[in-house]
Design a protein around this motif. Structure first.
Motif, short mmCIF file in Angstrom:
data_model
loop_
_atom_site.label_atom_id
_atom_site.label_comp_id
_atom_site.label_asym_id
_atom_site.label_seq_id
_atom_site.Cartn_x
_atom_site.Cartn_y
_atom_site.Cartn_z
N ILE A 250 49.13 -16.63 -16.41
CA ILE A 250 47.70 -16.64 -16.76
C ILE A 250 47.45 -15.88 -18.06
O ILE A 250 46.94 -16.45 -19.03
CB ILE A 250 46.85 -16.05 -15.62
CG1 ILE A 250 47.04 -16.86 -14.33
CG2 ILE A 250 45.37 -16.03 -16.03
CD1 ILE A 250 46.27 -16.35 -13.14
N PHE A 251 47.83 -14.63 -18.11
CA PHE A 251 47.55 -13.82 -19.30
C PHE A 251 48.23 -14.40 -20.55
O PHE A 251 47.59 -14.56 -21.59
CB PHE A 251 48.00 -12.38 -19.10
CG PHE A 251 47.18 -11.60 -18.11
CD1 PHE A 251 45.88 -11.97 -17.80
CD2 PHE A 251 47.70 -10.48 -17.48
CE1 PHE A 251 45.12 -11.26 -16.89
CE2 PHE A 251 46.95 -9.75 -16.58
CZ PHE A 251 45.66 -10.14 -16.28
N ALA A 252 49.51 -14.70 -20.45
CA ALA A 252 50.25 -15.17 -21.63
C ALA A 252 49.72 -16.51 -22.15
O ALA A 252 49.41 -16.64 -23.34
CB ALA A 252 51.74 -15.25 -21.33
N PRO A 253 49.59 -17.54 -21.32
CA PRO A 253 49.10 -18.82 -21.85
C PRO A 253 47.66 -18.76 -22.33
O PRO A 253 47.26 -19.55 -23.19
CB PRO A 253 49.26 -19.78 -20.67
CG PRO A 253 49.42 -18.94 -19.46
CD PRO A 253 50.05 -17.67 -19.91
N ALA A 254 46.87 -17.85 -21.79
CA ALA A 254 45.47 -17.72 -22.23
C ALA A 254 45.33 -16.83 -23.46
O ALA A 254 44.23 -16.71 -24.01
CB ALA A 254 44.61 -17.17 -21.08
N GLY A 255 46.41 -16.18 -23.88
CA GLY A 255 46.34 -15.29 -25.05
C GLY A 255 45.67 -13.96 -24.75
O GLY A 255 45.13 -13.32 -25.65
N MET A 256 45.76 -13.51 -23.50
CA MET A 256 45.11 -12.27 -23.08
C MET A 256 46.07 -11.09 -23.28
O MET A 256 46.67 -10.57 -22.36
CB MET A 256 44.66 -12.39 -21.63
CG MET A 256 43.67 -13.52 -21.38
SD MET A 256 43.28 -13.77 -19.63
CE MET A 256 42.42 -12.25 -19.23
N LEU A 297 43.21 -5.44 -11.61
CA LEU A 297 43.44 -5.85 -12.99
C LEU A 297 42.52 -5.12 -13.97
O LEU A 297 41.46 -4.61 -13.60
CB LEU A 297 43.23 -7.35 -13.16
CG LEU A 297 44.15 -8.27 -12.34
CD1 LEU A 297 43.83 -9.73 -12.62
CD2 LEU A 297 45.62 -7.96 -12.61
N TYR A 298 42.94 -5.08 -15.23
CA TYR A 298 42.08 -4.58 -16.31
C TYR A 298 42.04 -5.63 -17.41
O TYR A 298 42.94 -6.49 -17.53
CB TYR A 298 42.59 -3.25 -16.86
CG TYR A 298 43.91 -3.32 -17.60
CD1 TYR A 298 43.97 -3.65 -18.95
CD2 TYR A 298 45.11 -3.04 -16.93
CE1 TYR A 298 45.19 -3.72 -19.62
CE2 TYR A 298 46.33 -3.11 -17.59
CZ TYR A 298 46.37 -3.44 -18.94
OH TYR A 298 47.57 -3.52 -19.59
N ALA A 299 41.00 -5.60 -18.24
CA ALA A 299 40.86 -6.57 -19.33
C ALA A 299 39.81 -6.09 -20.31
O ALA A 299 39.15 -5.05 -20.10
CB ALA A 299 40.48 -7.95 -18.77
N THR A 300 39.62 -6.83 -21.39
CA THR A 300 38.55 -6.61 -22.35
C THR A 300 37.57 -7.77 -22.25
O THR A 300 37.89 -8.83 -21.69
CB THR A 300 39.10 -6.55 -23.79
OG1 THR A 300 39.59 -7.86 -24.14
CG2 THR A 300 40.23 -5.53 -23.90
N VAL A 301 36.38 -7.61 -22.83
CA VAL A 301 35.42 -8.72 -22.81
C VAL A 301 35.97 -9.90 -23.59
O VAL A 301 35.76 -11.07 -23.22
CB VAL A 301 34.05 -8.30 -23.37
CG1 VAL A 301 33.36 -7.32 -22.42
CG2 VAL A 301 34.14 -7.72 -24.78
N GLU A 302 36.68 -9.63 -24.67
CA GLU A 302 37.25 -10.72 -25.47
C GLU A 302 38.31 -11.49 -24.69
O GLU A 302 38.35 -12.72 -24.73
CB GLU A 302 37.84 -10.17 -26.76
CG GLU A 302 36.78 -9.67 -27.74
CD GLU A 302 37.38 -9.14 -29.03
OE1 GLU A 302 36.61 -9.01 -30.00
OE2 GLU A 302 38.60 -8.85 -29.07
N ARG A 306 38.56 -15.45 -23.41
CA ARG A 306 39.73 -16.31 -23.59
C ARG A 306 40.13 -16.95 -22.24
O ARG A 306 40.52 -18.12 -22.18
CB ARG A 306 40.91 -15.51 -24.16
CG ARG A 306 40.68 -15.01 -25.59
CD ARG A 306 41.92 -14.32 -26.13
NE ARG A 306 41.68 -13.85 -27.50
CZ ARG A 306 41.42 -12.59 -27.82
NH1 ARG A 306 41.38 -11.66 -26.88
NH2 ARG A 306 41.21 -12.26 -29.08
N PHE A 307 40.06 -16.16 -21.19
CA PHE A 307 40.39 -16.66 -19.85
C PHE A 307 39.47 -17.81 -19.46
O PHE A 307 39.93 -18.87 -19.01
CB PHE A 307 40.27 -15.51 -18.85
CG PHE A 307 40.30 -15.93 -17.40
CD1 PHE A 307 41.41 -16.56 -16.86
CD2 PHE A 307 39.21 -15.69 -16.57
CE1 PHE A 307 41.45 -16.95 -15.53
CE2 PHE A 307 39.23 -16.07 -15.24
CZ PHE A 307 40.35 -16.70 -14.72
N VAL A 308 38.17 -17.63 -19.64
CA VAL A 308 37.20 -18.66 -19.27
C VAL A 308 37.46 -19.94 -20.08
O VAL A 308 37.45 -21.05 -19.55
CB VAL A 308 35.77 -18.17 -19.53
CG1 VAL A 308 34.77 -19.29 -19.27
CG2 VAL A 308 35.45 -17.00 -18.64
#
Length: 394
Positions: A250-256, A297-302, A306-308
């Protein structure tokens, strides 16, 4: 109406909504397919944070005149309202707002770390609490698309040493909070345990031998236990740890690149601290291993944007499985998402709330609008802020 009057009106609206909503459920969010890769305005290029002192519209790409209010007007109104709430001690965190593939606002407000005088920005890492659940549900659906499991089969087919009481529980029941497993974060001893690290197996041991609250499929009760069990299924079926699976698929293909699994001690947050209110009083330093695949999990708004974009652009899941995720079952819940009508618009979302973090992720498919609110202040009403912003969008 003058811009000043309009801004004041919007600020008053936000305050009224915040006051009326009072306590809120864990973070919410919503959306559906967003189509092509969005155009990123110069002011919010992912690799360049917006300086806190720079007025938003001064660096925004000009937008052709449209019926009032224009996108520039809306962006300005949102930014001024968030600044006002921050000054009044009602918000600290980061916000991203986009519509029709254009990012209107992507910036931080207040401080990520008071002691270090570290400001919140669009690149600030936050614990996203229950926004973790859409990622866990997505992983299950990816495994189904790959032919490695079926959501309509018993969870005991995929878990070794499965409790006999869980035999009637399907993955579908877990995904939709209709399994009947008691919610361990409601147990009286959770406050005594939440600061200490725990393994996924130890976490499940807290509830695996308890009787079910109701027959699977007969009722709805939102619970973190359901998604902890789904995390165990992901590990058993994929042969990877939950963290490794989410990162690779998920993270890698979405560029997260600014997202991950918080191992528990917040060291991955680059200094972000959870506070109770607008001052420097810290929230309880929960060890997020106690939330695992339900909220770790943790993430940024950006990165969440990208995920959406990747999810609804078909990069992470086939259309059939995505449609299954977005189909409500009970109490408006689908698989990891809540699907409702808000002010006459369909919204797909999930909220999040935990010690020191309040979050909301929402997508309005009819207008391809995205609203992401991540806060490191426990007393923030992120749900009300996100709903108010959503109502401002065309």
């Amino acid at each position: 109406m003058s811009m000043r009057c309009l801004t004041i009106a919007i600020s008053i609206l936000a305050i009224i909504v915040l006051t009326a909503c009072g306590q809120r459920d864990p973070v919410i969010s919503a959306w559906a397919p967003v189509g092509p890769q969005p155009t990123i305005l110069p002011s919010v290029t992912p690799d360049r944070p917006l300086p806190a002192s720079t007025p938003l519209v001064a660096v925004m790409e000009p937008v052709r005149p449209t019926p009032t209010p224009s996108l520039v007007d809306i962006a300005t109104q949102i930014d001024l309202s968030l600044r006002d709430l921050t000054e009044k001690g009602q918000f600290r965190g980061s916000v991203l707002v986009a519509t029709q593939g254009r990012i209107l606002v992507a910036r931080g407000y207040g401080q990520a770390n008071v002691e270090r005088d570290l400001p919140n920005t669009a690149q600030t890492r936050f614990r996203i609490a229950s926004i973790t659940k859409p990622f866990t549900a997505l992983a299950i659906m990816q495994l189904q698309a790959a032919g490695k499991l079926n959501v309509n089969e018993s969870v005991c087919r995929y878990l070794p040493d499965c409790p006999p009481a869980w035999q009637p529980i399907t993955l579908h029941h877990l995904l939709t909070h209709t399994a009947g497993i008691p919610n361990y974060t409601d147990f009286r001893d959770f406050e005594q345990l939440e600061r200490s690290p725990v393994t996924p197996t130890q976490l499940a041991a807290r509830f695996r031998n308890l009787p079910l609250d109701f027959a699977p499929g007969s009722a709805f009760r939102y619970g973190n236990s359901n998604y902890v069990v789904l995390g165990l299924v992901i590990e058993a079926v994929s042969g990877q740890s939950y963290a490794d699976y989410i990162r690779a698929n998920i993270f890698a293909p979405a560029g997260m690149t600014n997202s991950g699994y918080d191992s528990g001690d917040a060291s991955a947050l680059n200094g972000t601290v959870g506070y109770l209110g607008p001052g420097a009083e810290r929230a309880i330093p929960i060890d997020t291993s106690n939330l695992y695949s339900a909220g770790g999990l943790y993430a940024t708004v950006e990165d969440l944007y990208r995920f959406v974009t990747a999810l609804n652009g078909g990069q992470l899941l086939p259309a059939a499985e995505l449609s299954q995720m977005y189909t409500p079952v009970r109490n408006h819940f689908g698989y990891g998402w809540k699907i409702e009508d808000r002010n006459g618009r369909k919204v797909i979302y999930h909220p999040g709330f935990m010690s020191g973090a309040v979050t909301h992720l929402a997508y309005y498919p009819d207008t391809q609008s995205v609203v992401i609110v991540l806060s490191n202040m426990e007393r923030t009403n992120a749900d009300a802020i996100a709903a108010t912003i959503g109502a401002m969008l065309p």
